[in-house]
Design an enzyme around this catalytic site. Sequence first.
Site, PDB file in Angstrom:
ATOM      1  N   ASP A  29      28.787  50.372  26.982  1.00  0.00           N
ATOM      2  CA  ASP A  29      27.867  49.613  27.834  1.00  0.00           C
ATOM      3  C   ASP A  29      26.732  50.531  28.303  1.00  0.00           C
ATOM      4  OD1 ASP A  29      28.228  46.751  29.605  1.00  0.00           O
ATOM      5  OD2 ASP A  29      26.788  48.224  30.356  1.00  0.00           O
ATOM      6  N   HIS A  99      31.360  38.788  24.722  1.00  0.00           N
ATOM      7  CA  HIS A  99      31.761  40.197  24.690  1.00  0.00           C
ATOM      8  C   HIS A  99      32.899  40.404  25.667  1.00  0.00           C
ATOM      9  CE1 HIS A  99      28.339  39.460  27.371  1.00  0.00           C
ATOM     10  NE2 HIS A  99      28.887  40.316  28.216  1.00  0.00           N
TER      11      HIS A  99
HETATM   12  P1  AMP Z   1      27.527  40.295  31.042  1.00  0.00           P
HETATM   13  O1  AMP Z   1      26.820  40.487  32.366  1.00  0.00           O
HETATM   14  O2  AMP Z   1      28.984  39.989  31.154  1.00  0.00           O
HETATM   15  O3  AMP Z   1      26.786  39.328  30.155  1.00  0.00           O
HETATM   16  O4  AMP Z   1      27.493  41.711  30.340  1.00  0.00           O
HETATM   17  C1  AMP Z   1      26.411  42.184  29.631  1.00  0.00           C
HETATM   18  C2  AMP Z   1      26.576  43.675  29.553  1.00  0.00           C
HETATM   19  O5  AMP Z   1      25.781  44.169  28.503  1.00  0.00           O
HETATM   20  C3  AMP Z   1      26.173  44.418  30.829  1.00  0.00           C
HETATM   21  O6  AMP Z   1      27.270  45.183  31.307  1.00  0.00           O
HETATM   22  C4  AMP Z   1      25.003  45.293  30.361  1.00  0.00           C
HETATM   23  O7  AMP Z   1      25.002  46.556  30.993  1.00  0.00           O
HETATM   24  C5  AMP Z   1      25.268  45.411  28.884  1.00  0.00           C
HETATM   25  N1  AMP Z   1      24.107  45.626  28.049  1.00  0.00           N
HETATM   26  C6  AMP Z   1      22.931  44.956  28.069  1.00  0.00           C
HETATM   27  N2  AMP Z   1      22.109  45.408  27.107  1.00  0.00           N
HETATM   28  C7  AMP Z   1      22.788  46.386  26.454  1.00  0.00           C
HETATM   29  C8  AMP Z   1      22.473  47.235  25.360  1.00  0.00           C
HETATM   30  N3  AMP Z   1      21.285  47.184  24.736  1.00  0.00           N
HETATM   31  N4  AMP Z   1      23.414  48.132  24.974  1.00  0.00           N
HETATM   32  C9  AMP Z   1      24.602  48.207  25.589  1.00  0.00           C
HETATM   33  N5  AMP Z   1      24.960  47.411  26.612  1.00  0.00           N
HETATM   34  C10 AMP Z   1      24.061  46.522  27.044  1.00  0.00           C
END
Ligand code: AMP
Length: 113
Positions: A29, A99
Amino acid sequence: MGCIFCKIIEKKLPAKIIYEDDIALAFEDLNPQAPVHTLVIPKKHISTNLDIHEEDKGLIGYLFQIANRIAMDKGIAERGFRLVMNCNPESGQTVFHIHLHVLGGRRMHWPPG
Ligand code: AMP
Ligand code: ZN
């Protein structure tokens, strides 16, 4: 479609990938909320867990198996870890490609915030 996780799958966006096969991908993440915070995603685009259908049953079990393996590899399985899948805005879902968050390495709180 503008899905950032599909872009990571297609290698159009960089990510720290720790596991990949034909079906799934796991990467760190970008904004970790715990010492271990890895995301496990299917390569198939599914927007939310409400969009999981009969044909995806095996896929979902497979994501959990990968999450378990990551927890074991990172040494948090015995201590404990949390798997989270947010669904829709009020849960905090911000990326609309399902995810599993694998969270651990610190004491988790309950109830979650
Ligand atoms: P959610 O809020 O459950 O939809 O989780 C989305 C997650 O994706 C969050 O914890 C973000 O920090 C993570 N995230 C967003 N963009 C990226 C990225 N480009 N690479 C890795 N993690 C990401
Ligand atoms: Zn996607």
